[in-house]
Design an enzyme around this catalytic site. Sequence first.
Site, PDB file in Angstrom:
ATOM      1  N   ASP A 167       0.226  -0.951   0.360  1.00 23.61           N
ATOM      2  CA  ASP A 167      -0.384  -0.355   0.230  1.00 23.61           C
ATOM      3  C   ASP A 167       0.705   1.205   0.227  1.00 23.61           C
ATOM      4  O   ASP A 167       0.279   2.058   0.820  1.00 23.61           O
ATOM      5  CB  ASP A 167      -1.115  -0.089   1.343  1.00 23.61           C
ATOM      6  CG  ASP A 167      -1.690   1.085   1.458  1.00 23.61           C
ATOM      7  OD1 ASP A 167      -2.394   1.650   0.650  1.00 23.61           O
ATOM      8  OD2 ASP A 167      -2.504   1.746   2.686  1.00 23.61           O
ATOM      9  N   GLU A 419       3.383  -7.848   7.552  1.00 27.13           N
ATOM     10  CA  GLU A 419       1.786  -8.306   7.469  1.00 27.13           C
ATOM     11  C   GLU A 419       2.435  -9.494   6.269  1.00 27.13           C
ATOM     12  O   GLU A 419       1.474  -9.248   4.997  1.00 27.13           O
ATOM     13  CB  GLU A 419       1.267  -8.063   6.726  1.00 27.13           C
ATOM     14  CG  GLU A 419       0.897  -6.492   7.854  1.00 27.13           C
ATOM     15  CD  GLU A 419      -1.003  -6.065   6.888  1.00 27.13           C
ATOM     16  OE1 GLU A 419      -1.034  -5.772   6.252  1.00 27.13           O
ATOM     17  OE2 GLU A 419      -1.032  -5.487   8.557  1.00 27.13           O
ATOM     18  N   TYR A 475      -6.686  -3.008  12.694  1.00 27.22           N
ATOM     19  CA  TYR A 475      -7.541  -1.988  12.312  1.00 27.22           C
ATOM     20  C   TYR A 475      -8.850  -2.290  12.953  1.00 27.22           C
ATOM     21  O   TYR A 475      -9.997  -1.747  11.939  1.00 27.22           O
ATOM     22  CB  TYR A 475      -7.938  -1.502  10.779  1.00 27.22           C
ATOM     23  CG  TYR A 475      -6.590  -1.553  10.354  1.00 27.22           C
ATOM     24  CD1 TYR A 475      -6.296   0.092  10.203  1.00 27.22           C
ATOM     25  CD2 TYR A 475      -5.119  -2.105   9.978  1.00 27.22           C
ATOM     26  CE1 TYR A 475      -4.561   0.324   9.953  1.00 27.22           C
ATOM     27  CE2 TYR A 475      -3.443  -1.534   9.724  1.00 27.22           C
ATOM     28  CZ  TYR A 475      -3.516  -0.321   9.638  1.00 27.22           C
ATOM     29  OH  TYR A 475      -2.332   0.494  10.006  1.00 27.22           O
ATOM     30  N   GLU A 513       0.831  -1.342  13.787  1.00 29.85           N
ATOM     31  CA  GLU A 513      -0.425  -0.467  13.372  1.00 29.85           C
ATOM     32  C   GLU A 513      -1.535  -0.509  13.906  1.00 29.85           C
ATOM     33  O   GLU A 513      -2.059  -1.444  13.979  1.00 29.85           O
ATOM     34  CB  GLU A 513      -0.008  -0.317  11.568  1.00 29.85           C
ATOM     35  CG  GLU A 513       1.125  -0.839  10.696  1.00 29.85           C
ATOM     36  CD  GLU A 513       1.065  -0.956   9.773  1.00 29.85           C
ATOM     37  OE1 GLU A 513       0.024  -0.690   9.152  1.00 29.85           O
ATOM     38  OE2 GLU A 513       1.677  -1.354   8.979  1.00 29.85           O
TER      39      GLU A 513
HETATM   40  C1  BDP Z   1      -0.973  -2.502   6.177  1.00 33.76           C
HETATM   41  C2  BDP Z   1       0.233  -2.486   6.664  1.00 33.76           C
HETATM   42  C3  BDP Z   1       0.806  -0.554   5.695  1.00 33.76           C
HETATM   43  C4  BDP Z   1      -0.901  -0.242   5.576  1.00 33.76           C
HETATM   44  C5  BDP Z   1      -2.698  -0.281   5.974  1.00 33.76           C
HETATM   45  C6  BDP Z   1      -3.365   0.537   5.874  1.00 33.76           C
HETATM   46  O1  BDP Z   1       0.995  -2.894   6.767  1.00 33.76           O
HETATM   47  O2  BDP Z   1       1.127  -0.704   4.687  1.00 33.76           O
HETATM   48  O3  BDP Z   1      -0.968   1.142   4.527  1.00 33.76           O
HETATM   49  O4  BDP Z   1      -2.065  -1.470   6.297  1.00 33.76           O
HETATM   50  O5  BDP Z   1      -4.445  -0.346   5.141  1.00 33.76           O
HETATM   51  O6  BDP Z   1      -1.922  -3.294   5.970  1.00 33.76           O
HETATM   52  O7  BDP Z   1      -3.310   2.261   6.002  1.00 33.76           O
END
Ligand code: BDP
Length: 608
Positions: A167, A419, A475, A513
Amino acid sequence: MLEYSLLYPENTETRTAQKLDGMWRFAIDWNGEGKEESWQNGIPGRDTIPVPASFQDFYTDKNIREFTGDVWYEKDIFIPLSMKGERVYLRFGAATHRAVVYLNGEKAGEHEGGFLPFLVDITKMVRYGNKNKVVVSVNNELNETNIPCGMTITLSNGRKMSKPYFDFYNYSGLQRSVYLLSVSQIAIEDIDISYSVSDDKALIRYAIRTSGKAETLISLFDEEGEEAASAEGNSGTIELRTPHLWQVHNAYLYNFRVELRSGDNTLDVYELPIGIREVRIEGTKILLNNAPIYFKGFGKHEDSDIVGRGFNIGVMKRDFELMKWIGANSFRTSHYPYDEEIYREADREGFLIIDEVPAVGLFESLSNFLDAGTGKGAKSFFSKTTTPTLLNAHLKALEEMIVRDKNHPSVIAWSLLNEPESTDDNSLPYFEKLFSRARDLDPQQRPRTFAMEVSSSPERCKCYHLSDFIALNRYYGWYILGGYEIGEAEKKFREEMERWKALSLNKPFIFSEYGADTLSSEHKLPSVMWTQEYQIEVFEMLHRVFDSYDFVRGEQAWAFADFQTTEGLMRVNGNKKGIFTRQRQPKDIAFVLKKRWENLPLDYKGNL
Ligand code: BDP
């Protein structure tokens, strides 16, 4: 063997390091015929382009921006007679993703992998006391046999197009500085240093690799320039009483000077800034100099307007100022090792770095972030016929990263993948090789980890036991149960955390993240997804969960700033999960994080 030395280029009494940055001639090889047409002798056209920079964002033609294939750079450089008798090299900070280097029309070297430096030995090819023509062809195609992974398709008009499994935009070109180096025939090739620290004493173990026989003298200077210790020989241990330790936001750098001598002659001198500190994991704690630390910070990108992924010293300065302002103490170099200047700045500023090799996209999906974020099962990535070649490239990049970065006090952990697919049996042998290679290469035996997406769950992941600390990318509240369902997201998140807890791993966890896409233009009360209000709600919910578990030892928000990605339905001119905009101005969430991080002590949860 010096080609293998990735010591930062320095001018010393025996070395010259001349930056070749500036405008280079530039040509796009539209039909892939550069080599046949002998562009190595001189490229066609009159276009010029800055180095370092990504080539993509200067032009107004979309075909140039999206160009996939070879681009060529050329520069005439004067190499003085005084360098004759020395060893002479070209050093590229990075050429993304692969490059062939020519000098005066002859092939001088090549390199695969777009985010680490390489040297090309030109000693025997140089016309001393003359101008020499450097030509470099740089290829930016993606595949599954090198990292980062992706594919290259051919459109019906014959043009190639990159399809990253990751991404971020596939920026490329000569994105970091190029140097002309000269060193003596017998030179310092590599330096290994490791430390043990206790209250009033530090042991500094060192080993020097040289390209020939010489006497080795070591001097350690403090910040005042006073000699604090000295030693002789290619390896040894220096004992330092009442050392100044390198601490978070309180960095102390000694100058480790190595001199090679033969009788009265000085053959080579190299000076390395070092920080005395020790990193260790004990149960669920991460210890720096024997004291527990909690990570506060970001996953970042090298990404800015106009120059793309090209190193920009002004952007670097601004980023460090913003990180200090917000109360951060750390960042991960997602998803590739950054420019060396950034580590040097982190060394000086006392920031902690989780250094990540460019192993992203080992999860076959063109919308990796979505499939990974929601836990949609991936196909087995590691059972492919391409895997052995991929593993070799991965190990090579890992080696180059560790060799380049091992002496930075700021680097306190290695991230070996981001990931990846880790639920298939074939992933385990692949991961085992990476983890053991990292251990073998690192004189400081730093902790190793990989950033795990949500389908790498406690039940399904085959590899998390290899990590010295667990790094989760999560997330909840965005890809999983966003908007009015955020309460369900919290519940689901807590359920997952309970499952991790039940394993009693006795390891630290960090969130490498977490975040939500947010447009800096959007406000709404009550919130909806994509507004600044919603980003704050997501962070508050996630922080509540982090605070409920003692074994959570850090949080690195995704992402430091908005950044460019491939265009698509899920991305509004890039990924907008930034805490800051791409122009490095704060979104509302920045003030929330500042308040939290300024109030969380460095040793948060340290007594638990
Ligand atoms: C994760 C990735 C990252 C993406 C992020 C996203 O590690 O590179 O930018 O999610 O979706 O999958 O914002």
